[in-house]
Design a protein around this motif. Sequence first.
Motif, short mmCIF file in Angstrom:
data_model
loop_
_atom_site.label_atom_id
_atom_site.label_comp_id
_atom_site.label_asym_id
_atom_site.label_seq_id
_atom_site.Cartn_x
_atom_site.Cartn_y
_atom_site.Cartn_z
N ALA A 44 0.84 -1.20 0.00
CA ALA A 44 0.00 0.00 0.00
C ALA A 44 0.87 1.25 0.00
O ALA A 44 0.61 2.21 -0.73
CB ALA A 44 -0.92 0.00 1.22
N ILE A 45 1.92 1.23 0.82
CA ILE A 45 2.83 2.37 0.86
C ILE A 45 3.46 2.58 -0.51
O ILE A 45 3.48 3.70 -1.04
CB ILE A 45 3.95 2.14 1.90
CG1 ILE A 45 3.37 2.14 3.32
CG2 ILE A 45 5.04 3.20 1.77
CD1 ILE A 45 4.37 1.75 4.39
N GLU A 73 1.12 3.90 -3.04
CA GLU A 73 0.90 5.33 -2.78
C GLU A 73 2.05 6.16 -3.36
O GLU A 73 1.83 7.13 -4.09
CB GLU A 73 0.79 5.55 -1.27
CG GLU A 73 0.44 6.96 -0.86
CD GLU A 73 -1.05 7.24 -1.03
OE1 GLU A 73 -1.43 8.41 -0.95
OE2 GLU A 73 -1.82 6.27 -1.26
N GLY A 80 1.86 6.00 -7.04
CA GLY A 80 0.72 6.77 -7.54
C GLY A 80 0.97 8.26 -7.49
O GLY A 80 0.72 8.97 -8.46
N GLN A 81 1.49 8.73 -6.37
CA GLN A 81 1.74 10.15 -6.20
C GLN A 81 2.99 10.58 -6.97
O GLN A 81 3.20 11.75 -7.22
CB GLN A 81 1.97 10.49 -4.72
CG GLN A 81 0.90 9.98 -3.78
CD GLN A 81 -0.40 10.73 -3.95
OE1 GLN A 81 -0.41 11.95 -4.03
NE2 GLN A 81 -1.50 10.00 -4.01
N VAL A 103 6.11 10.85 -2.22
CA VAL A 103 5.34 10.96 -0.99
C VAL A 103 6.21 11.46 0.14
O VAL A 103 7.38 11.14 0.23
CB VAL A 103 4.73 9.59 -0.60
CG1 VAL A 103 4.22 9.62 0.81
CG2 VAL A 103 3.59 9.27 -1.54
N THR A 129 2.69 10.69 7.15
CA THR A 129 1.63 10.60 6.15
C THR A 129 0.90 9.27 6.27
O THR A 129 -0.27 9.15 5.95
CB THR A 129 2.23 10.67 4.73
OG1 THR A 129 3.06 11.81 4.65
CG2 THR A 129 1.14 10.76 3.69
N PHE A 130 1.64 8.25 6.75
CA PHE A 130 1.11 6.90 6.76
C PHE A 130 0.77 6.39 8.15
O PHE A 130 0.76 5.21 8.38
CB PHE A 130 2.10 5.95 6.11
CG PHE A 130 2.21 6.15 4.65
CD1 PHE A 130 1.17 5.76 3.82
CD2 PHE A 130 3.31 6.76 4.11
CE1 PHE A 130 1.26 5.95 2.46
CE2 PHE A 130 3.40 6.95 2.75
CZ PHE A 130 2.38 6.55 1.92
N VAL A 162 -2.60 3.15 7.65
CA VAL A 162 -2.57 2.49 6.34
C VAL A 162 -3.70 1.50 6.30
O VAL A 162 -3.79 0.61 7.14
CB VAL A 162 -1.23 1.75 6.12
CG1 VAL A 162 -1.28 1.00 4.81
CG2 VAL A 162 -0.07 2.72 6.15
N LYS A 167 -4.07 0.45 -10.77
CA LYS A 167 -2.99 1.41 -10.54
C LYS A 167 -1.81 1.09 -11.44
O LYS A 167 -1.54 -0.05 -11.76
CB LYS A 167 -2.55 1.38 -9.08
CG LYS A 167 -3.40 2.29 -8.23
CD LYS A 167 -2.92 2.33 -6.80
CE LYS A 167 -3.89 3.17 -5.98
NZ LYS A 167 -3.90 2.74 -4.58
#
Lengths: 115, 115
Positions: free
Chosen positions: A28-29, A32, A35-36, A39, A44-45, A48, A108
Motif C-alpha cells: 500500500a505504501i 501510494e 501513484g503520487q 510521498v 503521512t502513513f 494504512v 494502478k
Amino acid sequence: MRPLFHPSIEDVSVEAILHALSDPTRAAIFAEVAGQGCVQGCSTFARVGDRDIPKSSLSQHFKVLRDAGLIHSERQGVEMRNTTRCGEVDARFPGLLAAILNAYAGNKDCDTPKA
Amino acid sequence: MRPLFHPSIEDVSVEAILHALSDPTRAAIFAEVAGQGCVQGCSTFARVGDRDIPKSSLSQHFKVLRDAGLIHSERQGVEMRNTTRCGEVDARFPGLLAAILNAYAGNKDCDTPKA
DNA sequence: TCCCATAGTTCAGGATTTCGGAACTGTTGA
DNA sequence: TCAACAGTTCCGAAATCCTGAACTATGGGA
C-alpha cells in the motif's frame, strides 16, 4: 543516524522485491508512492488501510522498500521525500512492478518515465 | 494425514503469491513445475540450486505453494503429482506469474493453456 | 495377509525475522 | 539555546521459518 542506504540497480534482486511487496502494508505504501510519484514522510502513513501503524514500524517498512531498491528516500529539510525507482527497476525487470501493482489494485499503474 | 488443501481461485491473494515466490527455493520449485508442466514428488528436489533441502522443508515449501494457489498436488500411487495452476492464476492476475518467472529466469515462461 | 521400502506429512525445538514502545538523532523556527 | 517535530535505532516479545525425528499412506513382494 547512519546515512540512508540505496542499493545500485544491479544489486536489486527479484526475491527482495517480492518479499518487500508481499506485505500488504508495504504494498500500500509503495502503491501510494508510485501513484503520487512522490510521498512525504512517515507521518503521512500513520494510518494504512484500516490499521494504525506505529512510526517505528513505518520506518522499518520504508527501509525494507529502500533496501529492495523500490524507493529512493532523501531528506528534505525536516522530513523525508520518497520517490519510486520504478524506471530503473522496470528496465531491469520489465513489467514486474506493473504486474504486481495491477494485481493488487486492478488499475494502478507504475509511473515509468518511458512508459 | 489430513487431505491436501487447495484454495479456490477467488481466495487466492496477491500477497500469498508474492510471499510464496519471494523465496528463491520455492521460486525454483515453481519454475520447475511450470516448466515441466508437471513434476513428480519431493525427492525430485532433494537438491535445489546448490543446496540440499531436507524433505520436511521441501514438503513445507510445496504446502506454501499449494496454499498460495500456485500449484495443485494430487496423490498418484505412492508419490505426488504437482501441476501449476497458472491458467487460473493468470486469469485472476493477468501477467503476474509471467512477469515474476521472467524476472527470475529471464526467459522461462508460464504454460498458460490459453497463451 | 503381513512386512518392508518408499513418498510425503506432521510435530517439536531452536534459529531467525518481525513488531512496536521508548529513547535517540537531526532539522527548523522562535 | 530550547522546544517541537520527523524519522531512526534499540531491544524485548511475538510470530515465523527451518529441519531432524516420528508418523501416515501406498504399493510390492513372499
